[in-house]
Design an enzyme around this catalytic site. Structure first.
Site, PDB file in Angstrom:
ATOM      1  N   HIS A 243       1.112  -1.510   0.424  1.00  0.00           N
ATOM      2  CA  HIS A 243      -0.314  -0.275  -0.098  1.00  0.00           C
ATOM      3  C   HIS A 243       0.805   1.230   0.078  1.00  0.00           C
ATOM      4  O   HIS A 243       1.693   1.259   0.133  1.00  0.00           O
ATOM      5  CB  HIS A 243      -1.146  -0.190   1.281  1.00  0.00           C
ATOM      6  CG  HIS A 243      -2.064   0.554   1.026  1.00  0.00           C
ATOM      7  ND1 HIS A 243      -1.568   2.434   0.959  1.00  0.00           N
ATOM      8  CD2 HIS A 243      -3.194   1.261   0.853  1.00  0.00           C
ATOM      9  CE1 HIS A 243      -3.186   2.925   1.364  1.00  0.00           C
ATOM     10  NE2 HIS A 243      -3.836   2.157   0.568  1.00  0.00           N
TER      11      HIS A 243
ATOM     12  N   GLU B 120      -4.241   2.328  -7.743  1.00  0.00           N
ATOM     13  CA  GLU B 120      -4.450   3.118  -6.640  1.00  0.00           C
ATOM     14  C   GLU B 120      -3.642   4.524  -6.992  1.00  0.00           C
ATOM     15  O   GLU B 120      -2.328   4.089  -5.840  1.00  0.00           O
ATOM     16  CB  GLU B 120      -4.048   2.283  -4.680  1.00  0.00           C
ATOM     17  CG  GLU B 120      -5.113   1.051  -4.722  1.00  0.00           C
ATOM     18  CD  GLU B 120      -5.485   1.839  -2.925  1.00  0.00           C
ATOM     19  OE1 GLU B 120      -6.465   1.911  -2.868  1.00  0.00           O
ATOM     20  OE2 GLU B 120      -4.361   1.428  -2.402  1.00  0.00           O
TER      21      GLU B 120
HETATM   22  P1  PGA Z   1      -9.514   5.970  -0.086  1.00  0.00           P
HETATM   23  O1  PGA Z   1      -8.411   4.956   0.085  1.00  0.00           O
HETATM   24  O2  PGA Z   1     -11.081   4.939  -0.666  1.00  0.00           O
HETATM   25  O3  PGA Z   1      -9.936   6.420   1.280  1.00  0.00           O
HETATM   26  O4  PGA Z   1      -8.826   7.290  -1.263  1.00  0.00           O
HETATM   27  C1  PGA Z   1      -7.801   3.885  -1.161  1.00  0.00           C
HETATM   28  C2  PGA Z   1      -6.673   2.755  -0.411  1.00  0.00           C
HETATM   29  O5  PGA Z   1      -5.948   3.930   0.018  1.00  0.00           O
HETATM   30  O6  PGA Z   1      -6.542   2.077  -0.504  1.00  0.00           O
END
Ligand code: PGA
Length: 250
Positions: free
Chosen positions: A94, A165
Site C-alpha cells: 500500500h 491505486e
Molecule cells: P480512499 O483510500 O478510498 O480513502 O481513497 C483507498 C486506499 O488507500 O486504499
C-alpha cells in the site's frame, strides 16, 4: 463476481466499533451475493472478527505482514499467523506503507512470496504518485509491478489481485481526486500488458481492482470499466451509509 475490498487503515479505535462495522457488512453481504467482500481490518481486531459468524462471501484480510515466516523480528507479524487465525487475504505494498514505513519494492516482493507460501491471497497495491505529460509514470508503474512480482509464477497470479491505486487519488491526500473512467480503462490495459510481458502469457485471468476516493457516488462508474474486477475502498468503508449504499446496489 465483484471484489469489494475494504481498507479500514488505522480505524476504528474501539473493538466494539470494529465489531459493529463488521456486523453491518455481514448483514449486507447476505444480500450482495454477487460480491466478494474483504474486510481488511487492523491486526488487533482480526482474530475476533474471524470468529464471528459471517456469510461465505465475506472474507477477512490484513493490511500488511512480514517477509519472514517466524523468528527474532520484534513487532512483526508472520503471514502464517494471519492464515492460522482465519485470514484469507493480505494487502501488500500500500502506498501509505511505501511512504511512511519506507517499504521498497524489494521488501514488498519478499512479503508477497512468503504470504503466498503461507496460503494467503495477496492484494498487491501499485500506483504512481503523480502524473507527468511525458508518460514517465507508466514506467514507474511497470517498475513497481515487475519488482513486486519478481520470481512469481503464473500459478501464483491466481492468488494475487492487483490493486491500482494512484496516490493522487487516495482521499487522505488533501488534493485528491478520483481517477476518470476513461483513464482507468487505459491504465488497466497497460497493467495487463506489463503482466503479459512478465509472464509471457496473456494475463487474462488476473484480477485488477481500483482504489482511490471511491464513494457511493462514483463506485458504479468504476465497476463498469472493462477488465476491472472490483474496488479497494478506504474512507468510505468506515462510513455505514456509504457502505450500505454500495453493497446494496452491487
Ligand atoms: P480512499 O483510500 O478510498 O480513502 O481513497 C483507498 C486506499 O488507500 O486504499
Amino acid at each position: 463476481m465483484s471484489i469489494i475490498a475494504e481498507n479500514w487503515k488505522t480505524n476504528p479505535l474501539m473493538r466494539d466499533e470494529a465489531r459493529a462495522l463488521f456486523d453491518l457488512n455481514a448483514e449486507l453481504a447476505e444480500n450482495a451475493k454477487s460480491a466478494e467482500i474483504i474486510i481488511c481490518a487492523p491486526f488487533v481486531f482480526l482474530e475476533g472478527l474471524a470468529q464471528k459468524p459471517r456469510p461465505h462471501n465475506l472474507k477477512i484480510g490484513a493490511q500488511n505482514c512480514f517477509w519472514e515466516e517466524k523468528g527474532a523480528y520484534t513487532g512483526e507479524i508472520s503471514p502464517f499467523m494471519l492464515k492460522n487465525l482465519g485470514c484469507e487475504y493480505v494487502i501488500l505494498g500500500h502506498s501509505e506503507r511505501r511512504e511512511f514505513l519506507k517499504e521498497i519494492d524489494e521488501m514488498i516482493n519478499k512479503k508477497i512470496a512468503v504470504a503466498l507460501h503461507a496460503g494467503l491471497k495477496v492484494i498487491f497495491c501499485v500506483g504512481e504518485k503523480e502524473r507527468d505529460e511525458n508518460g514517465n509514470y507508466l514506467s514507474f508503474l511497470s517498475g513497481q509491478i515487475k519488482e513486486g512480482l519478481l520470481g512469481a509464477s503464473l500459478e501464483d497470479l491466481k492468488n494475487i489481485i492487483v490493486a491500482y491505486e494512484p496516490v493522487w487519488a487516495i482521499s487522505a491526500n488533501a488534493s485528491a481526486r478520483s481517477d476518470t473512467v476513461e483513464d482507468l480503462a487505459k491504465t488497466v490495459v497497460f497493467i495487463k500488458k506489463v503482466l503479459a510481458d512478465i509472464f509471457y502469457e496473456t494475463a487474462q485471468d488476473i484480477k485488477i481492482i481500483y482504489g482511490g476516493s471511491v464513494s457511493k457516488e462514483n463506485f458504479k462508474n468504476f465497476l463498469g470499466v472493462p477488465e476491472i474486477s472490483g474496488l479497494l475502498i478506504g474512507s468510505a468503508s468506515l462510513n455505514p451509509e456509504e457502505i450500505k449504499e454500495i453493497l446494496c446496489s452491487i
